[in-house]
Scaffold this motif. Structure first.
Motif, PDB file in Angstrom:
ATOM      1  N   MET A   1     -41.335  20.830 -63.943  1.00  0.00           N
ATOM      2  CA  MET A   1     -40.103  21.592 -63.924  1.00  0.00           C
ATOM      3  C   MET A   1     -39.233  21.177 -65.092  1.00  0.00           C
ATOM      4  SD  MET A   1     -37.257  21.692 -60.937  1.00  0.00           S
ATOM      5  CE  MET A   1     -35.624  21.435 -61.549  1.00  0.00           C
ATOM      6  N   THR A   2     -38.758  22.130 -65.863  1.00  0.00           N
ATOM      7  CA  THR A   2     -37.864  21.816 -66.969  1.00  0.00           C
ATOM      8  C   THR A   2     -36.423  21.903 -66.491  1.00  0.00           C
ATOM      9  OG1 THR A   2     -37.797  24.105 -67.686  1.00  0.00           O
ATOM     10  CG2 THR A   2     -39.498  22.701 -68.667  1.00  0.00           C
ATOM     11  N   LYS A   3     -35.604  21.043 -67.042  1.00  0.00           N
ATOM     12  CA  LYS A   3     -34.195  21.019 -66.673  1.00  0.00           C
ATOM     13  C   LYS A   3     -33.457  22.139 -67.392  1.00  0.00           C
ATOM     14  CE  LYS A   3     -33.517  16.211 -65.544  1.00  0.00           C
ATOM     15  NZ  LYS A   3     -32.658  15.070 -65.710  1.00  0.00           N
ATOM     16  N   PRO A   4     -32.435  22.672 -66.765  1.00  0.00           N
ATOM     17  CA  PRO A   4     -31.627  23.691 -67.444  1.00  0.00           C
ATOM     18  C   PRO A   4     -30.822  23.063 -68.577  1.00  0.00           C
ATOM     19  CG  PRO A   4     -30.731  23.198 -65.275  1.00  0.00           C
ATOM     20  CD  PRO A   4     -32.004  22.427 -65.408  1.00  0.00           C
ATOM     21  N   ASP A   5     -30.343  23.902 -69.473  1.00  0.00           N
ATOM     22  CA  ASP A   5     -29.497  23.434 -70.566  1.00  0.00           C
ATOM     23  C   ASP A   5     -28.074  23.318 -70.028  1.00  0.00           C
ATOM     24  OD1 ASP A   5     -28.166  22.839 -72.870  1.00  0.00           O
ATOM     25  OD2 ASP A   5     -28.786  24.629 -73.956  1.00  0.00           O
ATOM     26  N   PHE A   6     -27.648  22.111 -69.728  1.00  0.00           N
ATOM     27  CA  PHE A   6     -26.351  21.893 -69.105  1.00  0.00           C
ATOM     28  C   PHE A   6     -25.193  22.322 -70.007  1.00  0.00           C
ATOM     29  CE2 PHE A   6     -28.982  18.404 -67.163  1.00  0.00           C
ATOM     30  CZ  PHE A   6     -29.220  19.090 -65.984  1.00  0.00           C
ATOM     31  N   THR A   7     -25.387  22.261 -71.307  1.00  0.00           N
ATOM     32  CA  THR A   7     -24.311  22.655 -72.224  1.00  0.00           C
ATOM     33  C   THR A   7     -24.038  24.153 -72.181  1.00  0.00           C
ATOM     34  OG1 THR A   7     -25.832  22.894 -74.089  1.00  0.00           O
ATOM     35  CG2 THR A   7     -24.808  20.731 -73.786  1.00  0.00           C
ATOM     36  N   GLN A   8     -25.011  24.931 -71.721  1.00  0.00           N
ATOM     37  CA  GLN A   8     -24.848  26.385 -71.651  1.00  0.00           C
ATOM     38  C   GLN A   8     -24.322  26.854 -70.293  1.00  0.00           C
ATOM     39  OE1 GLN A   8     -25.226  28.335 -74.385  1.00  0.00           O
ATOM     40  NE2 GLN A   8     -25.524  26.367 -75.400  1.00  0.00           N
ATOM     41  N   MET A   9     -24.264  25.958 -69.324  1.00  0.00           N
ATOM     42  CA  MET A   9     -23.814  26.325 -67.981  1.00  0.00           C
ATOM     43  C   MET A   9     -22.296  26.334 -67.905  1.00  0.00           C
ATOM     44  SD  MET A   9     -26.429  23.955 -65.779  1.00  0.00           S
ATOM     45  CE  MET A   9     -26.561  24.826 -64.242  1.00  0.00           C
ATOM     46  N   THR A  10     -21.772  27.211 -67.054  1.00  0.00           N
ATOM     47  CA  THR A  10     -20.334  27.184 -66.806  1.00  0.00           C
ATOM     48  C   THR A  10     -20.032  25.956 -65.956  1.00  0.00           C
ATOM     49  OG1 THR A  10     -20.452  28.432 -64.743  1.00  0.00           O
ATOM     50  CG2 THR A  10     -20.214  29.707 -66.795  1.00  0.00           C
ATOM     51  N   TYR A  17     -25.083  22.965 -59.458  1.00  0.00           N
ATOM     52  CA  TYR A  17     -26.337  22.268 -59.759  1.00  0.00           C
ATOM     53  C   TYR A  17     -26.257  20.812 -59.305  1.00  0.00           C
ATOM     54  CZ  TYR A  17     -30.196  20.164 -62.300  1.00  0.00           C
ATOM     55  OH  TYR A  17     -31.321  19.463 -62.618  1.00  0.00           O
ATOM     56  N   ILE A  18     -25.132  20.154 -59.564  1.00  0.00           N
ATOM     57  CA  ILE A  18     -24.980  18.745 -59.201  1.00  0.00           C
ATOM     58  C   ILE A  18     -24.983  18.575 -57.681  1.00  0.00           C
ATOM     59  CG2 ILE A  18     -23.385  16.777 -59.245  1.00  0.00           C
ATOM     60  CD1 ILE A  18     -22.681  17.652 -62.128  1.00  0.00           C
ATOM     61  N   ILE A  19     -24.404  19.518 -56.962  1.00  0.00           N
ATOM     62  CA  ILE A  19     -24.438  19.452 -55.495  1.00  0.00           C
ATOM     63  C   ILE A  19     -25.878  19.520 -55.003  1.00  0.00           C
ATOM     64  CG2 ILE A  19     -23.858  20.743 -53.385  1.00  0.00           C
ATOM     65  CD1 ILE A  19     -21.160  21.406 -54.792  1.00  0.00           C
ATOM     66  N   GLN A  20     -26.687  20.332 -55.648  1.00  0.00           N
ATOM     67  CA  GLN A  20     -28.082  20.481 -55.258  1.00  0.00           C
ATOM     68  C   GLN A  20     -28.960  19.343 -55.783  1.00  0.00           C
ATOM     69  OE1 GLN A  20     -28.951  24.334 -56.852  1.00  0.00           O
ATOM     70  NE2 GLN A  20     -27.831  25.419 -55.246  1.00  0.00           N
ATOM     71  N   HIS A  21     -28.533  18.698 -56.868  1.00  0.00           N
ATOM     72  CA  HIS A  21     -29.296  17.608 -57.489  1.00  0.00           C
ATOM     73  C   HIS A  21     -28.365  16.410 -57.740  1.00  0.00           C
ATOM     74  CE1 HIS A  21     -31.263  21.408 -58.624  1.00  0.00           C
ATOM     75  NE2 HIS A  21     -32.386  20.727 -58.444  1.00  0.00           N
ATOM     76  N   PRO A  22     -27.908  15.732 -56.698  1.00  0.00           N
ATOM     77  CA  PRO A  22     -26.896  14.681 -56.848  1.00  0.00           C
ATOM     78  C   PRO A  22     -27.348  13.437 -57.608  1.00  0.00           C
ATOM     79  CG  PRO A  22     -27.696  14.745 -54.602  1.00  0.00           C
ATOM     80  CD  PRO A  22     -28.295  15.927 -55.301  1.00  0.00           C
ATOM     81  N   THR A  23     -28.632  13.297 -57.862  1.00  0.00           N
ATOM     82  CA  THR A  23     -29.099  12.117 -58.598  1.00  0.00           C
ATOM     83  C   THR A  23     -29.404  12.413 -60.061  1.00  0.00           C
ATOM     84  OG1 THR A  23     -31.377  12.531 -57.922  1.00  0.00           O
ATOM     85  CG2 THR A  23     -30.074  11.060 -56.518  1.00  0.00           C
ATOM     86  N   ASP A  24     -29.082  13.606 -60.527  1.00  0.00           N
ATOM     87  CA  ASP A  24     -29.357  13.971 -61.917  1.00  0.00           C
ATOM     88  C   ASP A  24     -28.234  13.433 -62.814  1.00  0.00           C
ATOM     89  OD1 ASP A  24     -29.830  15.127 -64.403  1.00  0.00           O
ATOM     90  OD2 ASP A  24     -30.657  16.943 -63.515  1.00  0.00           O
ATOM     91  N   ASP A  25     -28.468  12.250 -63.342  1.00  0.00           N
ATOM     92  CA  ASP A  25     -27.455  11.584 -64.164  1.00  0.00           C
ATOM     93  C   ASP A  25     -27.079  12.387 -65.398  1.00  0.00           C
ATOM     94  OD1 ASP A  25     -27.409   9.487 -62.379  1.00  0.00           O
ATOM     95  OD2 ASP A  25     -28.788   8.239 -63.538  1.00  0.00           O
ATOM     96  N   GLU A  26     -28.020  13.086 -65.976  1.00  0.00           N
ATOM     97  CA  GLU A  26     -27.742  13.875 -67.177  1.00  0.00           C
ATOM     98  C   GLU A  26     -26.730  14.983 -66.886  1.00  0.00           C
ATOM     99  OE1 GLU A  26     -30.180  16.509 -70.467  1.00  0.00           O
ATOM    100  OE2 GLU A  26     -31.293  15.257 -69.063  1.00  0.00           O
ATOM    101  N   ALA A  27     -26.876  15.654 -65.767  1.00  0.00           N
ATOM    102  CA  ALA A  27     -25.940  16.717 -65.378  1.00  0.00           C
ATOM    103  C   ALA A  27     -24.565  16.133 -65.069  1.00  0.00           C
ATOM    104  CB  ALA A  27     -26.474  17.476 -64.176  1.00  0.00           C
ATOM    105  N   ILE A  28     -24.551  15.014 -64.363  1.00  0.00           N
ATOM    106  CA  ILE A  28     -23.288  14.368 -64.020  1.00  0.00           C
ATOM    107  C   ILE A  28     -22.571  13.911 -65.285  1.00  0.00           C
ATOM    108  CG2 ILE A  28     -22.294  12.352 -62.860  1.00  0.00           C
ATOM    109  CD1 ILE A  28     -24.594  12.722 -60.766  1.00  0.00           C
ATOM    110  N   ARG A  29     -23.310  13.360 -66.223  1.00  0.00           N
ATOM    111  CA  ARG A  29     -22.729  12.921 -67.500  1.00  0.00           C
ATOM    112  C   ARG A  29     -22.119  14.107 -68.249  1.00  0.00           C
ATOM    113  NH1 ARG A  29     -26.960  10.854 -69.468  1.00  0.00           N
ATOM    114  NH2 ARG A  29     -26.697   8.901 -68.377  1.00  0.00           N
ATOM    115  N   GLU A  30     -22.807  15.238 -68.245  1.00  0.00           N
ATOM    116  CA  GLU A  30     -22.287  16.420 -68.920  1.00  0.00           C
ATOM    117  C   GLU A  30     -20.952  16.847 -68.302  1.00  0.00           C
ATOM    118  OE1 GLU A  30     -21.605  19.649 -71.304  1.00  0.00           O
ATOM    119  OE2 GLU A  30     -23.122  18.103 -71.629  1.00  0.00           O
ATOM    120  N   LEU A  31     -20.870  16.843 -66.979  1.00  0.00           N
ATOM    121  CA  LEU A  31     -19.654  17.298 -66.309  1.00  0.00           C
ATOM    122  C   LEU A  31     -18.500  16.319 -66.478  1.00  0.00           C
ATOM    123  CD1 LEU A  31     -18.280  19.399 -64.499  1.00  0.00           C
ATOM    124  CD2 LEU A  31     -19.088  18.088 -62.533  1.00  0.00           C
TER     125      LEU A  31
END
Length: 64
Positions: A1-10, A17-31
């Motif tokens: 599974m490839t990760k979405p491009d967090f920089t392109q997400m609203t 996404y973070i609610i659904q994937h609470p351990t994704d440090d990359e997404a949390i860092r982006e936010l």
């Protein structure tokens, strides 16, 4: 599974996404780091503060 491009997400999409994937440090860092307001208030680390400064910060606001 490839990760979405967090920089392109609203912000709303990223939060969902973070609610659904609470351990994704990359997404949390982006936010919380990359999208942080440049005017956000910063706080020093407590080990650089005196006991009096810490007491003042943690004193309840409703006391005199």
């Amino acid at each position: 599974m490839t990760k979405p491009d967090f920089t392109q997400m609203t912000r709303k999409e990223l939060k969902t996404y973070i609610i659904q994937h609470p351990t994704d440090d990359e997404a949390i860092r982006e936010l919380f780091i990359n999208r942080r307001s440049p005017n956000a208030k910063t706080y020093p680390f407590p080990y650089n503060m005196t006991k009096e400064e810490l007491t003042e910060i943690f004193r309840p606001k409703n006391t005199n």
